[in-house]
Each structure stands twice: as C-alpha cells, then as structure tokens.
Write a protein that holds these residues in place. Sequence first.
Motif, mmCIF file in Angstrom:
data_model
loop_
_atom_site.group_PDB
_atom_site.id
_atom_site.type_symbol
_atom_site.label_atom_id
_atom_site.label_comp_id
_atom_site.label_asym_id
_atom_site.label_seq_id
_atom_site.Cartn_x
_atom_site.Cartn_y
_atom_site.Cartn_z
ATOM 1 N N HIS A 280 -17.820 65.313 6.938
ATOM 2 C CA HIS A 280 -17.720 66.714 7.344
ATOM 3 C C HIS A 280 -16.282 67.178 7.274
ATOM 4 O O HIS A 280 -15.342 66.413 7.407
ATOM 5 N N TRP A 281 -16.166 68.455 6.978
ATOM 6 C CA TRP A 281 -14.889 69.132 6.863
ATOM 7 C C TRP A 281 -14.808 70.147 7.986
ATOM 8 O O TRP A 281 -15.564 71.101 8.023
ATOM 9 N N GLY A 282 -13.944 69.947 8.955
ATOM 10 C CA GLY A 282 -13.597 70.786 10.091
ATOM 11 C C GLY A 282 -14.370 72.053 10.372
ATOM 12 O O GLY A 282 -15.487 72.240 9.918
ATOM 13 N N ASN A 283 -13.740 72.925 11.151
ATOM 14 C CA ASN A 283 -14.285 74.230 11.515
ATOM 15 C C ASN A 283 -15.661 74.155 12.161
ATOM 16 O O ASN A 283 -16.582 74.856 11.758
ATOM 17 N N GLU A 284 -15.786 73.327 13.185
ATOM 18 C CA GLU A 284 -17.084 73.154 13.829
ATOM 19 C C GLU A 284 -17.626 74.423 14.479
ATOM 20 O O GLU A 284 -18.792 74.535 14.732
ATOM 21 N N GLY A 285 -16.783 75.417 14.726
ATOM 22 C CA GLY A 285 -17.251 76.666 15.303
ATOM 23 C C GLY A 285 -17.760 77.653 14.262
ATOM 24 O O GLY A 285 -18.318 78.690 14.604
ATOM 25 N N LYS A 286 -17.598 77.339 12.998
ATOM 26 C CA LYS A 286 -18.016 78.238 11.910
ATOM 27 C C LYS A 286 -19.467 77.963 11.512
ATOM 28 O O LYS A 286 -20.056 76.964 11.901
ATOM 29 N N HIS A 287 -20.025 78.843 10.691
ATOM 30 C CA HIS A 287 -21.389 78.642 10.193
ATOM 31 C C HIS A 287 -21.434 77.356 9.375
ATOM 32 O O HIS A 287 -20.559 77.109 8.546
ATOM 33 N N PRO A 288 -22.479 76.545 9.587
ATOM 34 C CA PRO A 288 -22.567 75.282 8.844
ATOM 35 C C PRO A 288 -23.190 75.452 7.459
ATOM 36 O O PRO A 288 -24.016 76.341 7.243
ATOM 37 N N ILE A 289 -22.761 74.600 6.561
ATOM 38 C CA ILE A 289 -23.410 74.430 5.264
ATOM 39 C C ILE A 289 -23.702 72.942 5.152
ATOM 40 O O ILE A 289 -22.800 72.120 5.297
ATOM 41 N N VAL A 290 -24.964 72.590 4.921
ATOM 42 C CA VAL A 290 -25.353 71.191 4.749
ATOM 43 C C VAL A 290 -25.629 70.960 3.271
ATOM 44 O O VAL A 290 -26.448 71.657 2.672
ATOM 45 N N LEU A 291 -24.922 69.986 2.696
ATOM 46 C CA LEU A 291 -25.022 69.696 1.262
ATOM 47 C C LEU A 291 -25.715 68.351 1.053
ATOM 48 O O LEU A 291 -25.386 67.373 1.718
ATOM 49 N N VAL A 292 -26.660 68.320 0.130
ATOM 50 C CA VAL A 292 -27.403 67.098 -0.177
ATOM 51 C C VAL A 292 -27.281 66.833 -1.671
ATOM 52 O O VAL A 292 -27.542 67.718 -2.484
ATOM 53 N N HIS A 293 -26.876 65.626 -2.022
ATOM 54 C CA HIS A 293 -26.679 65.257 -3.428
ATOM 55 C C HIS A 293 -28.003 64.957 -4.120
ATOM 56 O O HIS A 293 -29.025 64.762 -3.470
ATOM 57 N N GLY A 294 -27.958 64.908 -5.434
ATOM 58 C CA GLY A 294 -29.125 64.548 -6.233
ATOM 59 C C GLY A 294 -29.269 63.037 -6.342
ATOM 60 O O GLY A 294 -28.500 62.279 -5.759
ATOM 61 N N SER A 295 -30.248 62.590 -7.095
ATOM 62 C CA SER A 295 -30.480 61.155 -7.242
ATOM 63 C C SER A 295 -29.300 60.479 -7.933
ATOM 64 O O SER A 295 -28.602 61.095 -8.736
ATOM 65 N N ARG A 296 -29.083 59.230 -7.594
ATOM 66 C CA ARG A 296 -28.009 58.388 -8.134
ATOM 67 C C ARG A 296 -26.605 58.868 -7.782
ATOM 68 O O ARG A 296 -25.638 58.439 -8.386
ATOM 69 N N LEU A 297 -26.466 59.775 -6.842
ATOM 70 C CA LEU A 297 -25.148 60.288 -6.473
ATOM 71 C C LEU A 297 -24.841 59.944 -5.020
ATOM 72 O O LEU A 297 -25.514 59.135 -4.408
ATOM 73 N N HIS A 298 -23.816 60.568 -4.461
ATOM 74 C CA HIS A 298 -23.370 60.304 -3.100
ATOM 75 C C HIS A 298 -22.687 61.553 -2.544
ATOM 76 O O HIS A 298 -22.445 62.522 -3.278
ATOM 77 N N ALA A 299 -22.360 61.545 -1.255
ATOM 78 C CA ALA A 299 -21.809 62.720 -0.579
ATOM 79 C C ALA A 299 -20.480 63.195 -1.161
ATOM 80 O O ALA A 299 -20.155 64.379 -1.106
ATOM 81 N N HIS A 300 -19.707 62.293 -1.732
ATOM 82 C CA HIS A 300 -18.392 62.672 -2.251
ATOM 83 C C HIS A 300 -18.460 63.591 -3.483
ATOM 84 O O HIS A 300 -17.438 64.150 -3.865
ATOM 85 N N VAL A 301 -19.632 63.780 -4.079
ATOM 86 C CA VAL A 301 -19.720 64.721 -5.197
ATOM 87 C C VAL A 301 -19.407 66.145 -4.726
ATOM 88 O O VAL A 301 -19.122 67.007 -5.548
ATOM 89 N N TRP A 302 -19.438 66.374 -3.422
ATOM 90 C CA TRP A 302 -19.180 67.690 -2.864
ATOM 91 C C TRP A 302 -17.725 67.886 -2.439
ATOM 92 O O TRP A 302 -17.390 68.923 -1.858
ATOM 93 N N GLY B 224 -12.228 76.371 4.912
ATOM 94 C CA GLY B 224 -11.586 77.343 5.785
ATOM 95 C C GLY B 224 -12.543 78.370 6.368
ATOM 96 O O GLY B 224 -12.269 78.983 7.398
ATOM 97 N N ARG B 225 -13.693 78.548 5.726
ATOM 98 C CA ARG B 225 -14.651 79.567 6.159
ATOM 99 C C ARG B 225 -15.916 79.007 6.790
ATOM 100 O O ARG B 225 -16.663 79.735 7.439
#
Length: 79
Positions: A22-44, A53-54
């Motif tokens: 996770h990237w900071g700004n816990e008070g901001k609106h969340p965006i949850v990202l899910v990778h495709g097959s054969r990938l991992h979270a760092h693709v984001w 920042g937003r």
Amino acid sequence: MTPVSAKSHHVVRDDIRLHHLHWGNEGKHPIVLVHGSRLHAHVWNHFSRRFEGRFHIVAVDQLGHGDSGGCARQSYELE
C-alpha cells in the motif's frame, strides 16, 4: 512531491499468508488493484506512484502469486 515507496504487509487467515502493498494517504479514497494471471502486486508500482498523492492505493498479491502463500491442493473443490 517525492514518491513514497510501497509498504509491504501480510495478512494470515486459515494458515494462508496473503501479501499486499500500500501507498500512504489512508484518509483518502481507496483504490484496490488486482493483477492478472502470472503476475504480482509490483506490476502496479508505476501507476501507484503517479496517484499516491490523491488516493490510498492497495495492490494485492493473489493466492500463490508474488509474496502470497499458496493453498494445499486438497482445499480446492469443484462446485
């Protein structure tokens, strides 16, 4: 604004260890990202650095991918 590195976290549920970033700004609106097959979270990483920042961004490593653990094969069932 200086980019913030992703913070790595793990959640353990029913002996399964799931990883997410996770990237900071816990008070901001969340965006949850899910990778495709054969990938991992760092693709984001690039996307998340541009929008951290937003938003509060969470990228999930799916079961058996990246730094998340797998599940015993006998735990899977066809419905």
